[in-house]
Motif scaffolding. Sequence first.
Motif, PDB file in Angstrom:
ATOM      1  N   ALA A  48      36.796  37.003  40.396  1.00 15.03           N
ATOM      2  CA  ALA A  48      37.850  37.970  40.697  1.00 15.03           C
ATOM      3  C   ALA A  48      37.864  38.235  42.192  1.00 15.03           C
ATOM      4  O   ALA A  48      36.871  38.015  42.882  1.00 15.03           O
ATOM      5  N   ARG A  49      39.008  38.734  42.678  1.00 19.14           N
ATOM      6  CA  ARG A  49      39.066  39.142  44.073  1.00 19.14           C
ATOM      7  C   ARG A  49      39.971  40.363  44.198  1.00 19.14           C
ATOM      8  O   ARG A  49      40.801  40.634  43.323  1.00 19.14           O
ATOM      9  N   ILE A  50      39.794  41.096  45.288  1.00 21.83           N
ATOM     10  CA  ILE A  50      40.578  42.290  45.547  1.00 21.83           C
ATOM     11  C   ILE A  50      40.937  42.319  47.020  1.00 21.83           C
ATOM     12  O   ILE A  50      40.116  41.986  47.880  1.00 21.83           O
ATOM     13  N   SER A  51      42.167  42.705  47.313  1.00 22.61           N
ATOM     14  CA  SER A  51      42.621  42.763  48.694  1.00 22.61           C
ATOM     15  C   SER A  51      41.934  43.902  49.434  1.00 22.61           C
ATOM     16  O   SER A  51      41.310  44.773  48.827  1.00 22.61           O
ATOM     17  N   TRP A  52      42.069  43.917  50.742  1.00 23.27           N
ATOM     18  CA  TRP A  52      41.386  44.917  51.548  1.00 23.27           C
ATOM     19  C   TRP A  52      41.796  46.333  51.161  1.00 23.27           C
ATOM     20  O   TRP A  52      41.000  47.256  51.198  1.00 23.27           O
ATOM     21  N   SER A  53      43.038  46.501  50.751  1.00 26.31           N
ATOM     22  CA  SER A  53      43.526  47.840  50.410  1.00 26.31           C
ATOM     23  C   SER A  53      43.243  48.202  48.958  1.00 26.31           C
ATOM     24  O   SER A  53      43.386  49.356  48.558  1.00 26.31           O
ATOM     25  N   GLY A  54      42.911  47.187  48.169  1.00 25.74           N
ATOM     26  CA  GLY A  54      42.734  47.423  46.743  1.00 25.74           C
ATOM     27  C   GLY A  54      44.032  47.310  45.967  1.00 25.74           C
ATOM     28  O   GLY A  54      44.037  47.434  44.739  1.00 25.74           O
ATOM     29  N   GLY A  55      45.115  47.036  46.658  1.00 22.47           N
ATOM     30  CA  GLY A  55      46.408  47.005  46.001  1.00 22.47           C
ATOM     31  C   GLY A  55      46.712  45.724  45.254  1.00 22.47           C
ATOM     32  O   GLY A  55      47.657  45.660  44.466  1.00 22.47           O
ATOM     33  N   SER A  56      45.919  44.700  45.498  1.00 23.41           N
ATOM     34  CA  SER A  56      46.159  43.409  44.852  1.00 23.41           C
ATOM     35  C   SER A  56      44.846  42.876  44.297  1.00 23.41           C
ATOM     36  O   SER A  56      43.829  42.841  44.981  1.00 23.41           O
ATOM     37  N   THR A  57      44.898  42.470  43.044  1.00 25.54           N
ATOM     38  CA  THR A  57      43.723  41.888  42.400  1.00 25.54           C
ATOM     39  C   THR A  57      44.109  40.584  41.700  1.00 25.54           C
ATOM     40  O   THR A  57      45.282  40.366  41.376  1.00 25.54           O
ATOM     41  N   TYR A  58      43.114  39.749  41.482  1.00 30.71           N
ATOM     42  CA  TYR A  58      43.356  38.468  40.830  1.00 30.71           C
ATOM     43  C   TYR A  58      42.100  38.086  40.071  1.00 30.71           C
ATOM     44  O   TYR A  58      40.985  38.301  40.549  1.00 30.71           O
ATOM     45  N   TYR A  59      42.291  37.532  38.857  1.00 30.32           N
ATOM     46  CA  TYR A  59      41.153  37.236  37.992  1.00 30.32           C
ATOM     47  C   TYR A  59      41.201  35.797  37.481  1.00 30.32           C
ATOM     48  O   TYR A  59      42.274  35.229  37.268  1.00 30.32           O
ATOM     49  N   ALA A  60      40.044  35.260  37.238  1.00 31.74           N
ATOM     50  CA  ALA A  60      39.964  33.999  36.518  1.00 31.74           C
ATOM     51  C   ALA A  60      40.401  34.240  35.081  1.00 31.74           C
ATOM     52  O   ALA A  60      40.187  35.324  34.528  1.00 31.74           O
ATOM     53  N   ASP A  61      41.005  33.251  34.474  1.00 35.50           N
ATOM     54  CA  ASP A  61      41.493  33.402  33.104  1.00 35.50           C
ATOM     55  C   ASP A  61      40.370  33.769  32.146  1.00 35.50           C
ATOM     56  O   ASP A  61      40.582  34.506  31.170  1.00 35.50           O
ATOM     57  N   SER A  62      39.175  33.294  32.420  1.00 36.86           N
ATOM     58  CA  SER A  62      38.053  33.503  31.515  1.00 36.86           C
ATOM     59  C   SER A  62      37.602  34.957  31.438  1.00 36.86           C
ATOM     60  O   SER A  62      36.931  35.353  30.482  1.00 36.86           O
ATOM     61  N   VAL A  63      37.977  35.775  32.419  1.00 34.23           N
ATOM     62  CA  VAL A  63      37.540  37.172  32.432  1.00 34.23           C
ATOM     63  C   VAL A  63      38.709  38.146  32.386  1.00 34.23           C
ATOM     64  O   VAL A  63      38.482  39.368  32.281  1.00 34.23           O
ATOM     65  N   LYS A  64      39.896  37.642  32.448  1.00 35.44           N
ATOM     66  CA  LYS A  64      41.081  38.507  32.484  1.00 35.44           C
ATOM     67  C   LYS A  64      41.127  39.379  31.230  1.00 35.44           C
ATOM     68  O   LYS A  64      40.948  38.904  30.112  1.00 35.44           O
ATOM     69  N   GLY A  65      41.351  40.671  31.438  1.00 34.02           N
ATOM     70  CA  GLY A  65      41.400  41.613  30.325  1.00 34.02           C
ATOM     71  C   GLY A  65      40.054  42.201  29.963  1.00 34.02           C
ATOM     72  O   GLY A  65      39.983  43.178  29.210  1.00 34.02           O
ATOM     73  N   ARG A  66      38.981  41.623  30.480  1.00 35.48           N
ATOM     74  CA  ARG A  66      37.637  42.131  30.190  1.00 35.48           C
ATOM     75  C   ARG A  66      36.954  42.692  31.435  1.00 35.48           C
ATOM     76  O   ARG A  66      36.169  43.646  31.338  1.00 35.48           O
ATOM     77  N   PHE A  67      37.217  42.093  32.587  1.00 31.63           N
ATOM     78  CA  PHE A  67      36.602  42.518  33.838  1.00 31.63           C
ATOM     79  C   PHE A  67      37.632  43.232  34.710  1.00 31.63           C
ATOM     80  O   PHE A  67      38.821  42.891  34.690  1.00 31.63           O
ATOM     81  N   THR A  68      37.164  44.202  35.490  1.00 30.76           N
ATOM     82  CA  THR A  68      38.021  44.920  36.424  1.00 30.76           C
ATOM     83  C   THR A  68      37.319  45.026  37.768  1.00 30.76           C
ATOM     84  O   THR A  68      36.197  45.529  37.844  1.00 30.76           O
ATOM     85  N   ILE A  69      37.998  44.563  38.807  1.00 27.78           N
ATOM     86  CA  ILE A  69      37.466  44.674  40.154  1.00 27.78           C
ATOM     87  C   ILE A  69      38.124  45.859  40.844  1.00 27.78           C
ATOM     88  O   ILE A  69      39.324  46.113  40.671  1.00 27.78           O
ATOM     89  N   SER A  70      37.342  46.607  41.608  1.00 29.66           N
ATOM     90  CA  SER A  70      37.872  47.759  42.333  1.00 29.66           C
ATOM     91  C   SER A  70      37.047  47.948  43.603  1.00 29.66           C
ATOM     92  O   SER A  70      36.020  47.281  43.789  1.00 29.66           O
ATOM     93  N   ARG A  71      37.506  48.827  44.459  1.00 28.45           N
ATOM     94  CA  ARG A  71      36.765  49.076  45.688  1.00 28.45           C
ATOM     95  C   ARG A  71      36.906  50.518  46.134  1.00 28.45           C
ATOM     96  O   ARG A  71      37.914  51.167  45.838  1.00 28.45           O
ATOM     97  N   ASP A  72      35.893  50.970  46.848  1.00 28.45           N
ATOM     98  CA  ASP A  72      35.895  52.291  47.466  1.00 28.45           C
ATOM     99  C   ASP A  72      35.579  52.058  48.947  1.00 28.45           C
ATOM    100  O   ASP A  72      34.409  51.921  49.326  1.00 28.45           O
TER     101      ASP A  72
END
Length: 117
Positions: A48-72
């Motif tokens: 998974a990856r997350i943009s610098w602002s946290g406004g955009s995320t992208y996941y591998a199909d194998s984890v989509k719907g199960r994993f969540t990426i976030s940032r503080d």
Amino acid sequence: VQLQASGGGLVQEGGSLRLSCAASGRTFSRYTTGWFRQAPGKEREFVARISWSGGSTYYADSVKGRFTISRDNAKNTVFLQMNSLKPEDTAVYYCAAQSTYGTYDYWGQGTQVTVSS
């Protein structure tokens, strides 16, 4: 930038873990950050990856719907919430930050995630 991953462990199938990637050094909030994993005998793969602002995320199909990426960004930390874990999620998980060239040039040490069936 220096990265430190933590939060791995042993969990039963269907369980949850939350990984953290703490950064120090340069302004971490400017970097797109990703999680990768490498299972024994396999190549490292994108999770998974997350943009610098946290406004955009992208996941591998194998984890989509199960994993969540976030940032503080105030805490210079990126998280990976992993739910409904499966044995095939067992791997060493790494966090990495993109440089201005768009490549993942900064890597943390891995944290082991083991999911038992």
